[in-house]
Design a protein around this motif. Sequence first.
Motif, PDB file in Angstrom:
ATOM      1  N   GLY A  43      50.996   9.297  29.557  1.00 33.98           N
ATOM      2  CA  GLY A  43      49.767   9.060  30.298  1.00 33.98           C
ATOM      3  C   GLY A  43      48.834  10.254  30.368  1.00 33.98           C
ATOM      4  N   GLY A  45      47.143  11.626  27.956  1.00 36.88           N
ATOM      5  CA  GLY A  45      45.962  11.484  27.098  1.00 36.88           C
ATOM      6  C   GLY A  45      46.192  11.813  25.635  1.00 36.88           C
ATOM      7  N   LYS A  46      47.446  12.009  25.228  1.00 32.42           N
ATOM      8  CA  LYS A  46      47.741  12.411  23.844  1.00 32.42           C
ATOM      9  C   LYS A  46      47.267  11.365  22.836  1.00 32.42           C
ATOM     10  N   SER A  47      47.645  10.109  23.070  1.00 31.83           N
ATOM     11  CA  SER A  47      47.265   9.060  22.110  1.00 31.83           C
ATOM     12  C   SER A  47      45.758   8.866  22.097  1.00 31.83           C
ATOM     13  N   THR A  48      45.156   8.907  23.277  1.00 31.38           N
ATOM     14  CA  THR A  48      43.699   8.786  23.358  1.00 31.38           C
ATOM     15  C   THR A  48      43.034   9.862  22.509  1.00 31.38           C
TER      16      THR A  48
HETATM   17  P1  ADP Z   1      49.778   9.432  26.321  1.00 33.67           P
HETATM   18  O1  ADP Z   1      49.639   9.092  24.878  1.00 33.67           O
HETATM   19  O2  ADP Z   1      49.816  10.898  26.614  1.00 33.67           O
HETATM   20  O3  ADP Z   1      50.927   8.724  26.952  1.00 33.67           O
HETATM   21  P2  ADP Z   1      47.395   7.808  26.657  1.00 33.67           P
HETATM   22  O4  ADP Z   1      46.315   8.438  25.882  1.00 33.67           O
HETATM   23  O5  ADP Z   1      48.067   6.630  26.042  1.00 33.67           O
HETATM   24  O6  ADP Z   1      48.449   8.919  27.090  1.00 33.67           O
HETATM   25  O7  ADP Z   1      46.822   7.342  28.066  1.00 33.67           O
HETATM   26  C1  ADP Z   1      46.021   8.170  28.890  1.00 33.67           C
HETATM   27  C2  ADP Z   1      45.535   7.335  30.071  1.00 33.67           C
HETATM   28  O8  ADP Z   1      44.624   6.342  29.608  1.00 33.67           O
HETATM   29  C3  ADP Z   1      46.632   6.592  30.811  1.00 33.67           C
HETATM   30  O9  ADP Z   1      46.289   6.536  32.167  1.00 33.67           O
HETATM   31  C4  ADP Z   1      46.582   5.217  30.176  1.00 33.67           C
HETATM   32  O10 ADP Z   1      47.060   4.247  31.088  1.00 33.67           O
HETATM   33  C5  ADP Z   1      45.098   5.045  29.915  1.00 33.67           C
HETATM   34  N1  ADP Z   1      44.821   4.167  28.752  1.00 33.67           N
HETATM   35  C6  ADP Z   1      45.192   4.408  27.475  1.00 33.67           C
HETATM   36  N2  ADP Z   1      44.720   3.440  26.656  1.00 33.67           N
HETATM   37  C7  ADP Z   1      44.024   2.583  27.443  1.00 33.67           C
HETATM   38  C8  ADP Z   1      43.276   1.376  27.183  1.00 33.67           C
HETATM   39  N3  ADP Z   1      43.157   0.880  25.947  1.00 33.67           N
HETATM   40  N4  ADP Z   1      42.690   0.769  28.243  1.00 33.67           N
HETATM   41  C9  ADP Z   1      42.781   1.275  29.492  1.00 33.67           C
HETATM   42  N5  ADP Z   1      43.463   2.406  29.793  1.00 33.67           N
HETATM   43  C10 ADP Z   1      44.077   3.056  28.785  1.00 33.67           C
END
Ligand code: ADP
Length: 233
Positions: A43, A45-48
């Motif tokens: 959570g 933000g790595k994937s984002t």
């Molecule tokens: P990580 O990859 O580090 O686990 P993410 O980038 O997946 O983190 O997520 C960062 C935040 O954005 C989290 O709070 C997640 O719930 C939220 N999030 C990620 N993708 C989406 C999406 N498509 N819609 C709404 N919220 C999202």
Amino acid sequence: MTLVEARELEKTYRTGEVAIAALRGVSFSIAPASFVSFIGPSGSGKSTLLNMIGCLDPPSGGSLIVAGEDVSRMNARASARFRGAHIGFIFQDFNLIPVLTVFENIEYPLLMVQNWPARERRERIGQLLEAVGMAEQSEKYPHQLSGGQKQRVAVARALVTRAELILADEPTANLDRETAYRIIALMKAMRDEFGSTFIFSTHDPKIVSSAETVYTLEDGRIVDQTTNGASHG
Ligand code: ADP
Ligand code: MG
């Protein structure tokens, strides 16, 4: 020289009334042929962030330059073309195509973006099969491989177009610890051999020791940056 330059990068997801700030002003620059990791809890933000760098999803604010191009305002068609030309992807669940052999899986990106004669495709794929240690398995199908072998194939596939930037979102999440170390070491060896920049994410602090630069994300911000000293070769 800079391959990836982010300035005050922001991403807010909106679902109806709810807004989630996934990236809150992230800045960094990454040089060509770097080996860089983003770590942080689930959570953070790595994937984002990797999705923004990979032009899979546009940022909400700030600037993002990849390979000299402003990718923050590209339309879908332009970003697809940009990805094909510059970026290779490695996924945590490998994403090999089950009906294609190892050889054909690695060949696939070449058929998509470049119109190469078959003999030159075979040469390049043969070189990569050797480089990732999978030459003996080239006629096998994904279901006949271990997780580590599948990820070796995925590394070769990401490199086959000679992409200058390889993005790997938690590439070791589905591997045991020993195999995880081997895959990170393989990625680094591929960086040394081909000069591609690798950016990978992980939530496992133990596997980042081989990264040259480690950025720690927390709640959408970079809270720490560590440099492990260049360790080529
Ligand atoms: P990580 O990859 O580090 O686990 P993410 O980038 O997946 O983190 O997520 C960062 C935040 O954005 C989290 O709070 C997640 O719930 C939220 N999030 C990620 N993708 C989406 C999406 N498509 N819609 C709404 N919220 C999202
Ligand atoms: Mg993630």
